[in-house]
Scaffold this motif. Sequence first.
Motif: not given
Length: 166
Positions: A27-30, A33-34, A38-39, A41, A55, A57, A59
Amino acid sequence: MDSNIQKEEFSYAYIQALASTAGYAFQRTTTPLDNAGIDVTITGIGERATRGFPQLYLQVKSTSLNLLDDRFIKYPLRVKNYEELRKENQYPPLILVVVLMPEYVDDWLEQSSAKLCQKSCGYWISLEGEPPTENKRAVTVYLPRANLLTVSALKSLMQRFAMGEN
């Protein structure tokens, strides 16, 4: 499309292909989070651990620059990103992935009726616990060439984190 955005999208496709092959959710983050570094998950569905589903994370950085030597990828990382990655006891863990690709877009893919070959590879590193820097702009991060991000490497990382290891 801007070439940097094109490289970014291509690097996400690489990681998604690995995660899908390993049986994990990608999942690409919102944007919030970006902005926190965090790019992506990665979640291990069906692999409950003591803390729930494992999980990870990521970058993600991408480049077509020649940053390789015999042992390392030498990547110039912005200080802001370095500081986000070096924090201790993050859960889920946050690692840096640098995806390397050919310089020219026309060389990124090779396709035939039998195969689709994405010409890129990613390397990972955990910077957790690294010392603060006095640099103002960038820190050169040395990613070991042994840390090639593959399906088996991703599975190994996820298993370690599921067991509570850093």
